[in-house]
Design an enzyme around this catalytic site. Structure first.
Site, PDB file in Angstrom:
ATOM      1  N   ARG A  52       2.739   5.325  -1.689  1.00  0.00           N
ATOM      2  CA  ARG A  52       1.948   4.928  -2.881  1.00  0.00           C
ATOM      3  C   ARG A  52       2.296   4.566  -4.199  1.00  0.00           C
ATOM      4  NH1 ARG A  52       1.877  11.204  -6.158  1.00  0.00           N
ATOM      5  NH2 ARG A  52       3.709   9.946  -6.817  1.00  0.00           N
ATOM      6  N   LYS A 151      -0.677   5.228  -9.439  1.00  0.00           N
ATOM      7  CA  LYS A 151       0.066   6.011 -10.754  1.00  0.00           C
ATOM      8  C   LYS A 151       1.002   4.270 -12.001  1.00  0.00           C
ATOM      9  CE  LYS A 151       3.723   8.974 -10.815  1.00  0.00           C
ATOM     10  NZ  LYS A 151       3.532   9.970 -11.717  1.00  0.00           N
ATOM     11  N   GLU A 184      -6.890  17.606 -13.197  1.00  0.00           N
ATOM     12  CA  GLU A 184      -5.756  17.749 -13.261  1.00  0.00           C
ATOM     13  C   GLU A 184      -5.251  18.282 -14.316  1.00  0.00           C
ATOM     14  OE1 GLU A 184      -3.745  14.007 -11.689  1.00  0.00           O
ATOM     15  OE2 GLU A 184      -4.575  12.366 -12.710  1.00  0.00           O
TER      16      GLU A 184
END
Ligand code: PXG
Length: 291
Positions: A52, A151, A184
């Protein structure tokens, strides 16, 4: 002796772990990171976190300057050198030092650092009694502008929602996307379980991080024979859920019992959620990259 921090090819004491004020990670939030955990001497889902990280870096056209195998060794060595068995690991790659202009072309080399520290656990009472949440008025970043799957070091969107949670006296805030679908929380993915025992979680295109804990939990739910659907849902489904819980590296699996003053299910952690908390903890004891 303080903690040893990995910084650009060497291990330095905490006091010396400093980056330049000209680093674009600081000046512009230009960089990516991962939050990883080690349990009992094993780093949980390290490969997934590294993949990721490299996908996030690729999305923003950032070359970490070390390859993924080297990065794996950096993480393992950081935990090892600090003699930690249970740890919280923060791995950060920034655009590096440049000038005051935002142009990344002026940054010749990425800055890489890795911190391994003792993990601060959420108090056990939250797992027993569940969390209350509020819906933030701050909407989640739209994927067309800054994709929440990256991220990145720019967490202002989440921080603004966290401030709303703080003001409301709760630990987490639900974030909606521009269309009003649940995306989220500020640092956790969200799940609901419907009356028909179907497990729902928003698909990443709604605007959420592709959480690594989320992926593990989806698998554990399927192994229990539950139907799992990645499908957009609104506050209606959340308020009327039988059960709800959040997932994240720090929180693991944490029950939700109230949202915006609406009781969720019976107002207590549900049976499936409690089962998943236990199963997830078991898994963290068994799996992982040996330090
Ligand atoms: N959504 C967001 C926006 C996150 O930042 C998650 C979901 C959960 O993803 P993982 O892969 O961890 O299951 C995150 C991760 C912290 C902290 O210190 C936050 C995260 C991870 C580790 C620590 O608050 N967020």
């Amino acid at each position: 002796m303080g903690k040893k921090i990995y910084l650009d090819g060497e291990f330095v004491e905490r006091e010396n772990a400093k980056v330049s004020v000209f680093d674009h990670g600081l000046l512009y939030g230009d960089g990516v990171f991962e939050g990883i955990r080690a349990y009992g001497g094993n780093i949980f889902k390290l490969k997934e976190h590294l993949e990721r990280l490299y996908m996030s870096a690729h999305m923003i056209n950032l070359d970490p300057g070390v390859n993924i195998n080297e990065m794996e060794e950096i993480v393992v060595e950081t935990v090892r050198t600090n003699n930690l068995r249970d740890a919280y690991i923060r791995l950060v790659v920034t655009r590096g030092e440049g000038d005051l202009g935002l142009n990344p072309v002026k940054c010749p080399r990425a800055t890489v650092f890795c911190i391994a520290d003792k993990i601060k656990l959420y108090p056990e009472e939250y797992y027993k009694n569940g969390l209350s949440l509020v819906t933030a008025s701050t909407r989640r970043n739209i994927p067309e502008a800054l994709n929440p799957r990256i991220k990145s070091l720019n967490y202002l969107n989440n921080i603004m929602a966290k401030i709303e949670a703080n003001k409301a006296g709760v630990l987490e805030a639900v974030m909606l996307n521009r269309e009003g679908y649940v995306s989220e929380c500020t640092g956790d993915n969200i799940f609901v379980i419907t009356e028909e025992r179907t497990v729902l979680t928003p698909p990443p295109y709604v605007g959420s991080l592709t959480g690594i804990t989320r992926n593990v939990i989806m698998r554990l739910c399927r192994e229990r024979g539950l139907a799992v659907k990645e499908t957009p849902f609104t506050l209606f489904e959340l308020y009327n859920a039988e059960e709800s819980f959040l997932t994240g590296t720090a929180a693991e699996v944490i029950p939700v019992v109230e949202v915006d003053d609406r009781r969720i299910g019976y107002g207590k952690p549900g049976e499936i959620t409690r089962g998943l908390i236990g199963e997830f903890r078991e898994l963290t004891k068994k799996e992982g990259r040996r330090i």
